[in-house]
Design a protein around this motif. Structure first.
Motif, PDB file in Angstrom:
ATOM      1  N   GLY A 179      65.610  30.158  -7.070  1.00 56.93           N
ATOM      2  CA  GLY A 179      66.056  28.886  -6.512  1.00 56.93           C
ATOM      3  C   GLY A 179      65.754  28.706  -5.041  1.00 56.93           C
ATOM      4  N   GLU A 180      64.920  29.586  -4.465  1.00 59.04           N
ATOM      5  CA  GLU A 180      64.635  29.523  -3.028  1.00 59.04           C
ATOM      6  C   GLU A 180      63.428  28.644  -2.712  1.00 59.04           C
ATOM      7  N   LEU A 181      62.551  28.475  -3.686  1.00 58.59           N
ATOM      8  CA  LEU A 181      61.361  27.642  -3.531  1.00 58.59           C
ATOM      9  C   LEU A 181      61.310  26.630  -4.659  1.00 58.59           C
ATOM     10  N   THR A 182      60.701  25.483  -4.387  1.00 58.99           N
ATOM     11  CA  THR A 182      60.448  24.531  -5.453  1.00 58.99           C
ATOM     12  C   THR A 182      59.259  25.021  -6.272  1.00 58.99           C
ATOM     13  N   ALA A 183      58.966  24.319  -7.360  1.00 61.35           N
ATOM     14  CA  ALA A 183      57.808  24.689  -8.184  1.00 61.35           C
ATOM     15  C   ALA A 183      56.502  24.544  -7.423  1.00 61.35           C
ATOM     16  N   THR A 184      56.499  23.703  -6.374  1.00 64.94           N
ATOM     17  CA  THR A 184      55.297  23.548  -5.539  1.00 64.94           C
ATOM     18  C   THR A 184      55.343  24.461  -4.318  1.00 64.94           C
ATOM     19  N   MET A 185      56.242  25.444  -4.335  1.00 59.35           N
ATOM     20  CA  MET A 185      56.344  26.494  -3.318  1.00 59.35           C
ATOM     21  C   MET A 185      56.820  25.971  -1.965  1.00 59.35           C
ATOM     22  N   LYS A 186      57.585  24.882  -1.966  1.00 60.52           N
ATOM     23  CA  LYS A 186      58.219  24.410  -0.740  1.00 60.52           C
ATOM     24  C   LYS A 186      59.593  25.052  -0.621  1.00 60.52           C
ATOM     25  N   VAL A 187      59.979  25.358   0.591  1.00 59.62           N
ATOM     26  CA  VAL A 187      61.268  26.026   0.830  1.00 59.62           C
ATOM     27  C   VAL A 187      62.415  25.063   0.574  1.00 59.62           C
ATOM     28  N   ARG A 188      63.395  25.520  -0.181  1.00 60.80           N
ATOM     29  CA  ARG A 188      64.647  24.765  -0.361  1.00 60.80           C
ATOM     30  C   ARG A 188      65.601  25.203   0.746  1.00 60.80           C
ATOM     31  N   ARG A 189      65.612  24.455   1.823  1.00 68.81           N
ATOM     32  CA  ARG A 189      66.352  24.865   3.013  1.00 68.81           C
ATOM     33  C   ARG A 189      67.850  24.997   2.740  1.00 68.81           C
ATOM     34  N   LYS A 190      68.401  24.063   1.984  1.00 74.43           N
ATOM     35  CA  LYS A 190      69.838  24.116   1.706  1.00 74.43           C
ATOM     36  C   LYS A 190      70.184  25.375   0.932  1.00 74.43           C
ATOM     37  N   ALA A 191      69.372  25.693  -0.086  1.00 75.20           N
ATOM     38  CA  ALA A 191      69.615  26.897  -0.891  1.00 75.20           C
ATOM     39  C   ALA A 191      69.475  28.157  -0.032  1.00 75.20           C
ATOM     40  N   ILE A 192      68.476  28.155   0.860  1.00 79.81           N
ATOM     41  CA  ILE A 192      68.279  29.301   1.753  1.00 79.81           C
ATOM     42  C   ILE A 192      69.491  29.480   2.669  1.00 79.81           C
ATOM     43  N   ALA A 193      69.973  28.360   3.220  1.00 85.39           N
ATOM     44  CA  ALA A 193      71.118  28.430   4.131  1.00 85.39           C
ATOM     45  C   ALA A 193      72.350  28.995   3.434  1.00 85.39           C
ATOM     46  N   GLU A 194      72.531  28.630   2.161  1.00 85.76           N
ATOM     47  CA  GLU A 194      73.688  29.130   1.410  1.00 85.76           C
ATOM     48  C   GLU A 194      73.502  30.594   1.028  1.00 85.76           C
ATOM     49  N   LYS A 195      72.317  30.935   0.573  1.00 86.84           N
ATOM     50  CA  LYS A 195      72.079  32.290   0.070  1.00 86.84           C
ATOM     51  C   LYS A 195      72.083  33.326   1.184  1.00 86.84           C
ATOM     52  N   TYR A 196      71.592  32.941   2.354  1.00 83.13           N
ATOM     53  CA  TYR A 196      71.488  33.886   3.467  1.00 83.13           C
ATOM     54  C   TYR A 196      72.502  33.565   4.567  1.00 83.13           C
ATOM     55  N   ALA A 197      73.655  33.044   4.134  1.00 84.64           N
ATOM     56  CA  ALA A 197      74.705  32.668   5.088  1.00 84.64           C
ATOM     57  C   ALA A 197      75.163  33.864   5.920  1.00 84.64           C
ATOM     58  N   ALA A 198      75.236  35.045   5.303  1.00 81.69           N
ATOM     59  CA  ALA A 198      75.694  36.232   6.030  1.00 81.69           C
ATOM     60  C   ALA A 198      74.714  36.604   7.134  1.00 81.69           C
ATOM     61  N   GLN A 199      73.411  36.561   6.831  1.00 79.32           N
ATOM     62  CA  GLN A 199      72.402  36.896   7.836  1.00 79.32           C
ATOM     63  C   GLN A 199      72.404  35.862   8.968  1.00 79.32           C
ATOM     64  N   ILE A 200      72.572  34.587   8.611  1.00 82.35           N
ATOM     65  CA  ILE A 200      72.593  33.534   9.634  1.00 82.35           C
ATOM     66  C   ILE A 200      73.831  33.687  10.520  1.00 82.35           C
ATOM     67  N   ALA A 201      74.974  34.000   9.880  1.00 80.60           N
ATOM     68  CA  ALA A 201      76.206  34.207  10.650  1.00 80.60           C
ATOM     69  C   ALA A 201      76.058  35.384  11.611  1.00 80.60           C
ATOM     70  N   GLU A 202      75.344  36.423  11.158  1.00 79.86           N
ATOM     71  CA  GLU A 202      75.120  37.592  12.014  1.00 79.86           C
ATOM     72  C   GLU A 202      74.295  37.220  13.242  1.00 79.86           C
ATOM     73  N   ILE A 203      73.299  36.365  13.033  1.00 76.72           N
ATOM     74  CA  ILE A 203      72.449  35.932  14.148  1.00 76.72           C
ATOM     75  C   ILE A 203      73.285  35.247  15.219  1.00 76.72           C
ATOM     76  N   TYR A 204      74.198  34.379  14.776  1.00 79.12           N
ATOM     77  CA  TYR A 204      74.952  33.571  15.734  1.00 79.12           C
ATOM     78  C   TYR A 204      76.337  34.145  16.042  1.00 79.12           C
ATOM     79  N   GLY A 205      76.626  35.354  15.559  1.00 79.12           N
ATOM     80  CA  GLY A 205      77.902  35.983  15.848  1.00 79.12           C
ATOM     81  C   GLY A 205      79.078  35.246  15.245  1.00 79.12           C
ATOM     82  N   GLU A 206      78.834  34.669  14.048  1.00 77.38           N
ATOM     83  CA  GLU A 206      79.881  33.909  13.364  1.00 77.38           C
ATOM     84  C   GLU A 206      80.399  34.695  12.166  1.00 77.38           C
ATOM     85  N   ARG A 207      81.463  34.212  11.582  1.00 77.07           N
ATOM     86  CA  ARG A 207      81.964  34.789  10.334  1.00 77.07           C
ATOM     87  C   ARG A 207      81.282  34.104   9.166  1.00 77.07           C
ATOM     88  N   ALA A 208      80.841  34.914   8.190  1.00 78.80           N
ATOM     89  CA  ALA A 208      80.154  34.321   7.038  1.00 78.80           C
ATOM     90  C   ALA A 208      81.155  33.615   6.137  1.00 78.80           C
TER      91      ALA A 208
END
Length: 611
Positions: free
Chosen positions: A582-611
């Motif tokens: 669910g991270e890419l569409t069938a045409t290999m475009k990034v699904r940004r919303k899905a990425i943001a949800e799936k990698y919320a912990a890594q993004i929170a780590e970058i910004y020093g936030e709680r996941a």
């Protein structure tokens, strides 16, 4: 200009009518090549028409009627073309299904389109349809037509029939009645339904008429001098992709030319070398892969040769840039040197890529780094960018000779009106604009503003040439109020051969960051040369040396941007982004919303936030 070309430019034809024209004019000429067990099998225009007639008659026996919809799931094969045009010849429409789609996505489209027949390329696609029927019922689906029966000897489902059996049902079909029905078709009838890739929300089915498709495709052919039987292409993307449909189905029928079906997208490099097409559409990932393949091949030489090649390419790229940057032009000595390099040195590289016969190459379907295109231009292979949407039948704006500025996408096709909205959004109007979304009047209404199709893209225009800044919804506004277009930074990051994918973050935050996916093949080769030990993708990304390597690539990209737009922190993804996850569409475009949800912990780590 011939009457046929004039009719194509005005859209006064249908795809089945063009098949009739070429099959009668050149029945023994080559229409298709398909690779089978390493050998290219030839199919003539006469055979093409015959198979379409047989399959159309067989469909009628199965109960398919005007207004019905036929779906096709599978890679590009001649049977796709037969089924597609056969359905249209009966007054029906064809719905493409991505071969990589899981059964849930396939089920949604079959239910929404109310397809009565689905043609499946093989056992895998058939099994997905059966899974969908088991879970969702699919009450409108009457028949599953399977092309390749391998592995299906013991299948005895009442709705399964094999492609060859449908052809046999149509043997002896009345050719006079068949052709009379085709000649009665209207250019404004829907020809195909193309479901959007769905980066946000459920996919929508865009209805494209024969007129839509023919005007858009013929505009490209005419701009580059393809007005007869003068082109040969390689079909390697799924034909449900509107860009591949345009190049391999519509342009093919416009010109009466040859389509070569690649064995798979993984073999396209080898297939290009064997066929040497005269026209080629590459999506960004293909051009990036071809560039990396060429560079890796060059680096297999001795160190002194690598040094010479690196400097030669850098020199050629500097001067190639001057050819397409407004107001610049290489000097006489540089022009002569560039001509000599392209004629003598880079000729073998073009031949290695299989593109030495190309009169025109194109890039479309998604944004691409201008530096990638500059690399091929330096080699003597100009690549013209195409801009369009599913809703514009693939092409609305195109680069043409003389209108191919660095970073631009060209000028509108002749029939297309284009303007910028108050916020810079690109808006379009013309006869190649789609007929609306299937059974979605509200979505259709929302796609237009005062009769203009809204693209969702922010653009700028200079001297009549358009440039796409970014997706309107993807623009980043930092907590400091700075507007940043992430695609420019993402392209710069992906210019490194070590970075395969980049997702820039920072909306509402106080600095810009990124999630980066390494290019496994390139980084793995580098790690082996450094005698570093690793076993998996994850262990490769965990190496401190790899982190340092990517940090260097980030710093190099950052140097081209103002401080506020630079990537301050990044995280390496521990796996490749995948459509099945669910991270890419069938045409290999990034699904940004899905990425943001799936990698919320890594993004929170970058910004020093709680996941």
């Amino acid at each position: 200009m011939s009457d046929l070309v004039e009719n194509l430019l005005s859209g006064e034809n249908t795809l089945p009518q063009l098949l009739l024209h070429w099959a009668h004019e050149q029945p023994h000429a080559l229409a298709f090549r398909e690779k089978d067990l390493g050998i290219w099998r030839r199919i003539t225009w006469g055979t093409y028409l015959e198979n379409v007639r047989y399959f159309a008659s067989g469909l009628e026996e199965l109960g398919f009627r005007s207004g019905d919809r036929l779906a096709i799931a599978g890679e590009g094969i001649p049977e796709w073309m037969y089924a597609d045009i056969a359905a249209q010849s009966l007054g029906g429409t064809c719905v493409g299904l991505y071969p990589t789609s899981p059964w849930q996505e396939l089920s949604y489209i079959l239910r929404h389109s109310r397809a009565r027949v689905v043609v499946c390329a093989d056992q895998e696609q058939t099994d997905k349809v059966l899974d969908a029927m088991e879970h969702d019922g699919l009450p409108d689906l009457d028949w599953i037509v399977c092309v390749d029966p391998k592995g299906m000897r013991h299948y005895n489902h009442a709705k399964i029939v094999f492609f060859k059996d449908v052809l046999e049902r149509g043997h002896g079909a009345d050719s006079v009645r068949f052709e009379r029905n085709i000649k009665a078709l209207s250019p404004d009838q829907p020809a195909i339904v193309v479901y959007t890739s769905g980066t946000t929300g459920a996919p929508k089915g865009a209805l494209l008429t024969h007129r839509n498709l023919l005007i858009a495709s013929q505009s490209v052919l005419s701009a580059h001098g393809y007005d007869g039987r003068t082109h040969e292409t390689v079909c390697y993307l799924p034909l449900c992709h509107v860009a591949e449909r345009s190049f391999s189905t519509v342009m093919h029928l416009c010109c009466g030319s040859v389509v070569n079906f690649a064995e798979s997208v993984d073999t396209v490099s080898a297939d290009l070398r064997e066929i040497a097409p005269t026209i080629f559409l590459g999506v960004p990932r293909i051009w990036e892969k071809l560039q990396q393949t060429i560079l890796i091949k060059l680096r297999e030489s001795y160190a002194i040769n690598q040094w010479i090649v690196d400097r030669t390419i850098a020199y050629a790229m500097r001067n190639a840039r001057k050819e397409i940057v407004p107001g610049e032009r290489p000097g006489a000595i540089d022009r002569a040197a560039l001509w000599l390099l392209r004629k003598v040195v880079f000729r073998n590289l073009r031949r290695f890529a299989g593109l030495h016969r190309c009169r025109a190459c194109f890039c479309g379907a998604a944004a691409v780094s201008p530096e990638v295109l500059l690399f091929f231009r330096a080699m003597g292979l100009p690549i013209f960018q195409l801009y369009g949407m599913t809703e514009t039948a693939a092409v609305a704006i195109q680069q043409i000779p003389g209108k191919e500025s660095f970073g631009g996408v060209g000028v509108p096709i002749p029939s297309m009106q284009v303007k910028l909205g108050p916020d810079g959004e690109l808006m379009m109007r013309g006869p190649s604009i789609f007929a609306g979304y299937l059974d979605a009047p509200e979505a259709t209404e929302n796609a237009f503003a005062d009769g203009w199709l809204t693209s969702g893209d922010i653009a700028s225009v200079d001297d009549g040439e358009y440039r796409i800044v970014d997706r309107k919804k993807d623009l980043i506004v930092t907590s400091g109020g700075k507007n940043i277009a992430p695609s420019e930074l993402e392209h710069a990051l992906k210019e490194s051969p070590y970075v395969r994918e980049a997702i820039v973050l920072g909306d509402g935050r106080n600095f810009v960051s990124a999630l980066l996916q390494i290019d496994h093949d390139v980084v793995a080769k580098w790690a082996q040369e450094q005698q570093l030990s690793f076993t998996t993708f994850r262990s490769l990304t965990a190496l401190p040396e790899v982190l340092k390597l990517i940090d260097g690539a980030v710093n190099e990209a950052n140097a081209r941007f103002a401080r506020v737009a630079q990537v301050r922190k990044f995280v390496l993804l521990e796996k490749e982004l995948d459509h099945d996850d669910g991270e890419l569409t069938a045409t290999m475009k990034v699904r940004r919303k899905a990425i943001a949800e799936k990698y919320a912990a890594q993004i929170a780590e970058i910004y020093g936030e709680r996941a």
